[in-house]
Design an enzyme around this catalytic site. Structure first.
Site, short mmCIF file in Angstrom:
data_model
loop_
_atom_site.label_atom_id
_atom_site.label_comp_id
_atom_site.label_asym_id
_atom_site.label_seq_id
_atom_site.Cartn_x
_atom_site.Cartn_y
_atom_site.Cartn_z
N CYS A 131 0.95 -1.06 -0.09
CA CYS A 131 0.01 0.24 -0.12
C CYS A 131 0.80 1.23 0.05
O CYS A 131 1.18 1.68 0.95
CB CYS A 131 -0.89 0.03 1.15
SG CYS A 131 -1.93 1.33 1.55
N CYS A 134 -0.44 4.00 2.09
CA CYS A 134 -0.28 3.99 3.61
C CYS A 134 1.30 4.13 4.05
O CYS A 134 1.68 4.70 5.19
CB CYS A 134 -0.52 2.37 4.05
SG CYS A 134 -1.98 1.96 3.53
N ASP A 135 2.16 3.53 3.03
CA ASP A 135 3.49 3.71 3.61
C ASP A 135 4.60 4.37 2.88
O ASP A 135 5.76 4.59 3.19
CB ASP A 135 3.98 2.11 3.42
CG ASP A 135 3.20 1.06 4.57
OD1 ASP A 135 2.79 1.70 5.58
OD2 ASP A 135 3.14 -0.15 4.21
#
Ligand code: NDP
Length: 321
Positions: A131, A134-135
């Site tokens: 992701c 997300c990261d």
């Protein structure tokens, strides 16, 4: 006989439980094989509103769980192995324990696909991610690789190119599968280098991802193996929704994402695909929330929002009985 059973312990399931418990529905939440859901595979959550300093996934999911518990949710740990939708809905946990319920919220999530390399496991959460949203932030000004040639891979590569020094896009075919406009954006982005006809052999590094061994034109006479130095390795080769239990019972798209009736989280019966939109095709008392019915956004906050909607829909349904 329960009023409401919720299957799944990600942001969608726990949020549905918070709302349902506060509506005095005495929900039972079956937590499933991965407590906390997909979010638990990331290292830190910085984009969920309400955590200005970021939060570890375990902490956030524990907060959500305790909030659901505080208002009277009952938790069942175990894996649902069989479901028969009807009046009532029947749910078997670990093949043996049968639960019956008037209403059901399905929040079983989706799972990212991985290549299946042993090194992906070794570095999970230490350079391997599925992701970028997300990261990606943790790789600012670094070099990363994205695997895949579809719209998701192109979108993730562009997202990362805004943050990173350099992005490799590793594509197994000699062309991209993504839509034309996405292809053009990727191919014209000077920070993205597309490595066509490449496959990943393994990831390398001491304690975290520092590189990847790739093979060019595997099995061909001009096959070559080479190494790239990277700090992050992002998978974007698709997701599969965890909806196998409901196949043949609920309407789904061709990838298995559950379809819901317009403007609600109500599920549709399996035979309603040709006539979608008709209220008579709604599966009575069955609602879906989160990534199992969302191939598009796949964000924790969106899943939480749909969990809330599913609980409000379930409450209304139960009042109508
Ligand atoms: P796709 O199935 O479209 O693409 C998956 C990609 O991963 C393909 O390029 C495929 O390669 C590659 N792949 C699969 N398995 C492997 C493997 N083992 N090794 C290497 N590469 C592999 O998935 P997406 O998630 O990209 O998209 C899913 C759907 O969502 C699509 O319909 C897409 O259009 C849509 N979408 C739309 C967006 C938008 O409109 N903004 C954004 C994101 C997704 P190959 O081509 O060789 O099969």
């Amino acid at each position: 006989m329960h009023n409401l059973i919720i299957i799944g312990s990600g942001p969608a399931g726990y949020t549905a439980a918070i709302y349902a418990a506060r509506a005095n529905l005495n929900p039972v939440l079956i937590e499933g094989p991965q407590l906390g859901g997909q979010l638990m595979t990331t290292t830190e959550v910085e984009n969920f509103p309400g955590y200005p300093d970021g939060v570890e996934p375990f902490q956030m999911m524990d907060d959500l769980r305790r909030q659901a518990e505080r208002f009277g949710t009952t938790f069942v740990s175990g894996v649902v192995t069989k479901v028969e939708l009807g009046m009532p809905h029947k749910i078997w946990v670990e093949d043996t324990d049968l639960y019956e319920t008037k209403a059901l919220i399905i929040a079983t999530g989706a799972s990212a696909k991985y290549l299946g390399l042993s090194s992906e496991e070794t570095y999970r959460g230490r350079g391997v991610s599925a992701c970028a949203t997300c990261d990606g932030f943790f790789y600012r000004k670094k070099t990363v690789a994205v695997v895949g040639g579809g719209d998701t891979a192109c979108e993730e590569a562009q997202y990362l190119a805004n943050l990173c020094e350099k992005v490799y896009l590793i594509v197994r075919k000699p062309f991209l599968r993504a839509s034309k406009i996405m292809q053009e954006r990727v191919l014209n982005n000077p920070k993205i280098e597309v490595l066509f006809e490449h496959n990943t052999l393994q990831l390398t590094g001491e304690g975290k991802v520092q590189g990847a061994d790739l093979v060019f034109r595997k099995g061909e006479p001009d096959e070559q193996i080479h190494h790239i130095a990277i700090d992050g390795f992002f998978l974007a080769i698709g997701h599969h929704p965890n909806t196998q239990l409901f196949r043949d019972q609920l309407a789904m798209n061709e990838e298995g994402y559950i379809l819901t009736a317009p403007d609600t989280q109500a599920c549709l019966t399996a035979n309603s695909q040709q006539q979608s939109g008709q209220t008579s095709n709604i599966a009575a008392g069955v609602f879906a929330a989160g990534d199992c019915c969302d191939p598009r956004y796949r964000q924790a906050v969106v899943a939480a929002g749909s969990g809330c909607k599913a609980a409000l829909d379930a409450d209304k349904y139960l009042q109508s009985l």
